[in-house]
Design a protein around this motif. Structure first.
Motif, PDB file in Angstrom:
ATOM      1  N   PHE A 255      -4.230  -4.714  -4.731  1.00 57.80           N
ATOM      2  CA  PHE A 255      -3.529  -3.452  -4.490  1.00 57.80           C
ATOM      3  C   PHE A 255      -3.690  -3.006  -3.039  1.00 57.80           C
ATOM      4  N   MET A 256      -4.872  -3.263  -2.469  1.00 59.22           N
ATOM      5  CA  MET A 256      -5.154  -2.825  -1.111  1.00 59.22           C
ATOM      6  C   MET A 256      -4.441  -3.674  -0.067  1.00 59.22           C
ATOM      7  N   TYR A 257      -4.515  -5.000  -0.196  1.00 55.69           N
ATOM      8  CA  TYR A 257      -4.186  -5.862   0.935  1.00 55.69           C
ATOM      9  C   TYR A 257      -2.898  -6.664   0.790  1.00 55.69           C
ATOM     10  N   LEU A 258      -2.456  -6.912  -0.417  1.00 43.86           N
ATOM     11  CA  LEU A 258      -1.266  -7.753  -0.584  1.00 43.86           C
ATOM     12  C   LEU A 258      -0.029  -6.896  -0.814  1.00 43.86           C
ATOM     13  N   ARG A 259       0.199  -5.978   0.129  1.00 42.67           N
ATOM     14  CA  ARG A 259       1.376  -5.118   0.104  1.00 42.67           C
ATOM     15  C   ARG A 259       1.980  -5.055   1.500  1.00 42.67           C
ATOM     16  N   PRO A 260       3.276  -4.781   1.609  1.00 41.05           N
ATOM     17  CA  PRO A 260       3.862  -4.588   2.939  1.00 41.05           C
ATOM     18  C   PRO A 260       3.315  -3.325   3.588  1.00 41.05           C
ATOM     19  N   THR A 261       3.299  -3.324   4.932  1.00 39.52           N
ATOM     20  CA  THR A 261       2.754  -2.183   5.662  1.00 39.52           C
ATOM     21  C   THR A 261       3.473  -0.889   5.324  1.00 39.52           C
ATOM     22  N   SER A 262       4.748  -0.956   5.054  1.00 34.85           N
ATOM     23  CA  SER A 262       5.533   0.256   4.783  1.00 34.85           C
ATOM     24  C   SER A 262       5.049   0.991   3.538  1.00 34.85           C
ATOM     25  N   SER A 263       4.338   0.285   2.640  1.00 36.49           N
ATOM     26  CA  SER A 263       3.884   0.917   1.399  1.00 36.49           C
ATOM     27  C   SER A 263       2.444   1.401   1.483  1.00 36.49           C
ATOM     28  N   TYR A 264       1.787   1.223   2.628  1.00 34.43           N
ATOM     29  CA  TYR A 264       0.413   1.665   2.760  1.00 34.43           C
ATOM     30  C   TYR A 264       0.353   3.192   2.671  1.00 34.43           C
ATOM     31  N   SER A 265      -0.579   3.694   1.866  1.00 32.60           N
ATOM     32  CA  SER A 265      -0.848   5.124   1.782  1.00 32.60           C
ATOM     33  C   SER A 265      -2.360   5.278   1.742  1.00 32.60           C
ATOM     34  N   MET A 266      -2.915   5.788   2.825  1.00 37.86           N
ATOM     35  CA  MET A 266      -4.350   5.756   2.986  1.00 37.86           C
ATOM     36  C   MET A 266      -5.108   6.609   1.973  1.00 37.86           C
ATOM     37  N   ASP A 267      -4.511   7.713   1.506  1.00 39.23           N
ATOM     38  CA  ASP A 267      -5.230   8.569   0.565  1.00 39.23           C
ATOM     39  C   ASP A 267      -5.492   7.857  -0.768  1.00 39.23           C
ATOM     40  N   PRO A 268      -4.479   7.248  -1.426  1.00 38.06           N
ATOM     41  CA  PRO A 268      -4.780   6.460  -2.630  1.00 38.06           C
ATOM     42  C   PRO A 268      -5.662   5.243  -2.324  1.00 38.06           C
ATOM     43  N   ASP A 269      -5.479   4.638  -1.152  1.00 41.34           N
ATOM     44  CA  ASP A 269      -6.266   3.466  -0.798  1.00 41.34           C
ATOM     45  C   ASP A 269      -7.744   3.800  -0.627  1.00 41.34           C
ATOM     46  N   LYS A 270      -8.045   5.030  -0.198  1.00 40.87           N
ATOM     47  CA  LYS A 270      -9.445   5.434  -0.091  1.00 40.87           C
ATOM     48  C   LYS A 270     -10.107   5.437  -1.459  1.00 40.87           C
ATOM     49  N   VAL A 271      -9.384   5.931  -2.466  1.00 42.69           N
ATOM     50  CA  VAL A 271      -9.921   5.939  -3.831  1.00 42.69           C
ATOM     51  C   VAL A 271     -10.092   4.506  -4.338  1.00 42.69           C
ATOM     52  N   THR A 272      -9.100   3.657  -4.051  1.00 38.64           N
ATOM     53  CA  THR A 272      -9.192   2.255  -4.464  1.00 38.64           C
ATOM     54  C   THR A 272     -10.387   1.559  -3.812  1.00 38.64           C
TER      55      THR A 272
END
Length: 310
Positions: A255-272
């Motif tokens: 979920f963190m790393y195998l996504r295109p840059t355009s879909s990055y959202s740091m707030d959900p990623d912090k929880v992940t």
């Protein structure tokens, strides 16, 4: 290292900007950090000191526990400090070291999970030749190869990431120095770095995950050939808990790393990120050890010895 002369330090963000949650979250994560240190440290000590646990399965588990301990030591202190500190800064050099070490031990954990899945398969498929097939020499070679891959992969990431320019802002929207938040922060062209990330993660995470699944499919096939219902139940129970850990760990990484840059959202990623850096390491001793009768017996023996000596 590229044009980073305008940045001498970075500012890390918190998990949440709500001030009333800072102290409660500090207490929660301090408790998690303490459990990690005590639980993982006790597991390493138990496996090291008890001769009955000096077999390949626990050799790999000790190395996995060491990785979990290192991840906690790399991430948690800075995170806890940020909950209470007014200025949440980290120097450029410290950020570099934190990112370098976190990538190393994340990669090692991925690969060790694949090695452990193979070890479980051999133990189930051919238990009589288990100690011969998974020899001490082979164990050391596998672990050395895993560590070497982790170091090389981290060096590649470091070379590409810190050749980028950080000229517009030094505020990282994350609670530790990770690859993706730095890519978002950079004012350089990051397309090449994104390709490197995808190739690197594909070669470690995806291959490790596929190896895990193949090993468990073969393990389940071997379990179905066991005639004893009690033996089948015990083997299935072990595989289920191990596979749960694998799915949780790799699921968060994908979920963190195998996504295109355009879909990055740091707030959900912090929880992940909290899951794979703090919570899963806390759960691993329970998943891999406390369901195991040999570890329970060794722990009971150690506790009785400690109480007798006191």
């Amino acid at each position: 290292m590229g044009n980073h002369s305008d940045v001498t330090e970075f500012i890390l963000s918190r998990l949440t900007a709500r001030p009333e949650l800072q102290v409660p979250l500090f207490v929660v994560f301090l408790l998690i950090y303490g459990i990690n240190l005590l639980g993982i440290g006790a597991m390493i000590l138990l496996i090291t000191t008890d001769p009955r646990l000096h077999i390949p399965m626990y050799f790999f588990l000790r190395n996995l526990s060491f990785c979990d301990l290192c991840l906690s030591l790399i991430i948690s202190p800075q995170m806890l400090l940020n909950f209470l500190a007014e200025r949440k800064s980290i120097s450029y050099a410290a950020c570099t070291v934190q990112m370098y070490l976190s990538i190393i031990f994340s990669d090692i954990e991925c690969l060790l999970l694949a090695v452990m899945a193979y070890d479980h398969y051999v133990a189930i498929f051919n238990p009589l030749l288990y100690m011969v097939t998974v020899s001490r020499h082979l164990c050391k070679q596998l672990v050395a190869a895993v560590y070497a891959v982790g170091v090389v992969d981290s060096v590649i990431h470091m070379c590409f990431t810190f050749r980028l320019s950080f000229c517009s802002s030094n505020i990282i929207n994350h609670f530790f120095c990770d690859v993706l938040p730095l890519l978002v922060l950079s004012c350089s062209d990051t397309h090449i770095k994104e390709i490197v990330i995808f190739a690197s993660m594909s070669s470690t995470q995806v291959i490790s995950f596929v190896s895990d699944l193949l090993s468990y499919v073969n393990s389940i096939s071997a379990i179905l050939q066991i005639r004893s219902p009690k033996g089948r139940h015990k083997a299935f129970s072990t595989c289920t808990f191990h596979l749960t850990s694998v799915v949780l760990y790799f699921g968060t990484l994908f979920f963190m790393y195998l996504r295109p840059t355009s879909s990055y959202s740091m707030d959900p990623d912090k929880v992940t990120s909290v899951f794979y850096t703090l919570l899963i390491p806390m759960l691993n001793p329970l998943i891999y050890s406390l369901r195991n009768m040999e570890v329970k017996d060794a722990l009971r023996k150690a506790m009785n010895k400690l109480l007798t000596n006191s």
